[in-house]
Design a protein around this motif. Structure first.
Motif, PDB file in Angstrom:
ATOM      1  N   UNK A   3      61.413  63.563  50.678  1.00  0.00           N
ATOM      2  CA  UNK A   3      61.179  64.261  51.938  1.00  0.00           C
ATOM      3  C   UNK A   3      61.351  65.756  51.676  1.00  0.00           C
ATOM      4  N   UNK A   4      61.291  66.557  52.715  1.00  0.00           N
ATOM      5  CA  UNK A   4      61.352  68.008  52.545  1.00  0.00           C
ATOM      6  C   UNK A   4      62.793  68.477  52.520  1.00  0.00           C
ATOM      7  N   UNK A   5      63.412  68.494  51.349  1.00  0.00           N
ATOM      8  CA  UNK A   5      64.822  68.866  51.224  1.00  0.00           C
ATOM      9  C   UNK A   5      65.092  69.954  50.197  1.00  0.00           C
ATOM     10  N   UNK A   6      64.074  70.386  49.457  1.00  0.00           N
ATOM     11  CA  UNK A   6      64.289  71.361  48.379  1.00  0.00           C
ATOM     12  C   UNK A   6      63.647  72.695  48.746  1.00  0.00           C
ATOM     13  N   UNK A   7      64.368  73.509  49.492  1.00  0.00           N
ATOM     14  CA  UNK A   7      63.820  74.753  50.012  1.00  0.00           C
ATOM     15  C   UNK A   7      64.210  75.987  49.204  1.00  0.00           C
ATOM     16  N   UNK A   8      64.999  75.832  48.168  1.00  0.00           N
ATOM     17  CA  UNK A   8      65.401  76.984  47.379  1.00  0.00           C
ATOM     18  C   UNK A   8      64.475  77.175  46.194  1.00  0.00           C
ATOM     19  N   UNK A   9      64.045  78.408  45.954  1.00  0.00           N
ATOM     20  CA  UNK A   9      63.189  78.689  44.809  1.00  0.00           C
ATOM     21  C   UNK A   9      63.895  78.374  43.500  1.00  0.00           C
ATOM     22  N   UNK A  10      65.218  78.396  43.513  1.00  0.00           N
ATOM     23  CA  UNK A  10      65.994  78.165  42.295  1.00  0.00           C
ATOM     24  C   UNK A  10      65.870  76.726  41.800  1.00  0.00           C
ATOM     25  N   UNK A  11      65.369  75.849  42.656  1.00  0.00           N
ATOM     26  CA  UNK A  11      65.252  74.446  42.288  1.00  0.00           C
ATOM     27  C   UNK A  11      63.938  74.133  41.573  1.00  0.00           C
ATOM     28  N   UNK A  12      63.118  75.129  41.354  1.00  0.00           N
ATOM     29  CA  UNK A  12      61.815  74.905  40.733  1.00  0.00           C
ATOM     30  C   UNK A  12      61.673  75.746  39.472  1.00  0.00           C
ATOM     31  N   UNK A  13      61.006  75.174  38.508  1.00  0.00           N
ATOM     32  CA  UNK A  13      60.719  75.898  37.278  1.00  0.00           C
ATOM     33  C   UNK A  13      59.225  76.191  37.127  1.00  0.00           C
ATOM     34  N   UNK A  14      58.400  75.342  37.711  1.00  0.00           N
ATOM     35  CA  UNK A  14      56.956  75.463  37.521  1.00  0.00           C
ATOM     36  C   UNK A  14      56.337  76.227  38.686  1.00  0.00           C
ATOM     37  N   UNK A  15      55.924  77.454  38.410  1.00  0.00           N
ATOM     38  CA  UNK A  15      55.263  78.284  39.414  1.00  0.00           C
ATOM     39  C   UNK A  15      53.887  78.666  38.906  1.00  0.00           C
ATOM     40  N   UNK A  16      52.890  78.588  39.786  1.00  0.00           N
ATOM     41  CA  UNK A  16      51.567  79.064  39.430  1.00  0.00           C
ATOM     42  C   UNK A  16      51.494  80.579  39.498  1.00  0.00           C
ATOM     43  N   UNK A  17      50.278  81.088  39.435  1.00  0.00           N
ATOM     44  CA  UNK A  17      50.101  82.542  39.454  1.00  0.00           C
ATOM     45  C   UNK A  17      50.204  83.100  40.856  1.00  0.00           C
ATOM     46  N   UNK A  18      50.130  82.228  41.852  1.00  0.00           N
ATOM     47  CA  UNK A  18      50.190  82.661  43.241  1.00  0.00           C
ATOM     48  C   UNK A  18      48.861  83.218  43.711  1.00  0.00           C
ATOM     49  N   UNK A  19      48.780  83.434  45.014  1.00  0.00           N
ATOM     50  CA  UNK A  19      47.585  84.032  45.607  1.00  0.00           C
ATOM     51  C   UNK A  19      48.024  85.076  46.621  1.00  0.00           C
ATOM     52  N   UNK A  20      47.457  86.258  46.523  1.00  0.00           N
ATOM     53  CA  UNK A  20      47.876  87.393  47.360  1.00  0.00           C
ATOM     54  C   UNK A  20      47.270  87.284  48.755  1.00  0.00           C
ATOM     55  N   UNK A  21      48.114  87.443  49.749  1.00  0.00           N
ATOM     56  CA  UNK A  21      47.685  87.503  51.151  1.00  0.00           C
ATOM     57  C   UNK A  21      48.123  88.835  51.721  1.00  0.00           C
ATOM     58  N   UNK A  22      47.181  89.568  52.293  1.00  0.00           N
ATOM     59  CA  UNK A  22      47.469  90.863  52.878  1.00  0.00           C
ATOM     60  C   UNK A  22      46.961  90.895  54.310  1.00  0.00           C
ATOM     61  N   UNK A  23      47.850  91.238  55.230  1.00  0.00           N
ATOM     62  CA  UNK A  23      47.485  91.327  56.644  1.00  0.00           C
ATOM     63  C   UNK A  23      47.698  92.770  57.085  1.00  0.00           C
ATOM     64  N   UNK A  24      46.624  93.466  57.401  1.00  0.00           N
ATOM     65  CA  UNK A  24      46.732  94.866  57.810  1.00  0.00           C
ATOM     66  C   UNK A  24      45.498  95.262  58.585  1.00  0.00           C
TER      67      UNK A  24
END
Length: 127
Positions: free
Chosen positions: A105-126
């Motif tokens: 279920x949804x119980x792991x909300x800390x970034x410290x609990x993950x090792x595998x991160x993608x490159x991400x995608x930039x979102x800009x609102x302006x």
């Protein structure tokens, strides 16, 4: 190399919409809880949305409730984050993360609990 690939970011005006995608070819996302995190400049990475394994529920951080919707497509093996009524404070790099404990279920909300991160995608609102 990350197992996760994020896409769909871009620039929008306040009130606009975007849909982000998170996919992988390494495992079936249905079996795991998947999260969307975001990191604004100078800030820690924060969890904003989660969909539990086998679509048993979703959770959102307070600042995005009613504006963001997380869904999963089994056929596409992709998790989406639909963002509407976007605000400048939504500006960040968005990442997905997967809790590799089966049937979670949804119980792991800390970034410290993950090792595998993608490159991400930039979102800009302006304006």
């Amino acid at each position: 190399q990350s197992q996760l690939v994020e896409s769909g970011g871009g620039s929008v005006q306040p009130g606009g919409s975007l849909r982000l995608s998170c996919s992988t070819s390494k495992f079936h996302l249905d079996d795991y809880a998947t999260y969307w995190f975001r990191q604004a400049p100078g800030q820690e990475r924060e969890g904003v949305a989660c969909i539990s394994s086998h679509d048993r529920g979703t959770q959102y951080t307070g600042s995005v409730k009613g504006r963001f919707i997380i869904t999963r497509s089994s056929s596409q093996n992709t998790v989406y984050l639909q963002m509407i009524n976007m605000k400048p404070e939504d500006t960040a790099v968005y990442y997905c993360a997967v809790d590799l404990r089966e049937k979670a279920m949804c119980t792991m909300w800390s970034e410290l609990q993950y090792e595998d991160w993608g490159q991400g995608t930039q979102v800009t609102v302006s304006e």
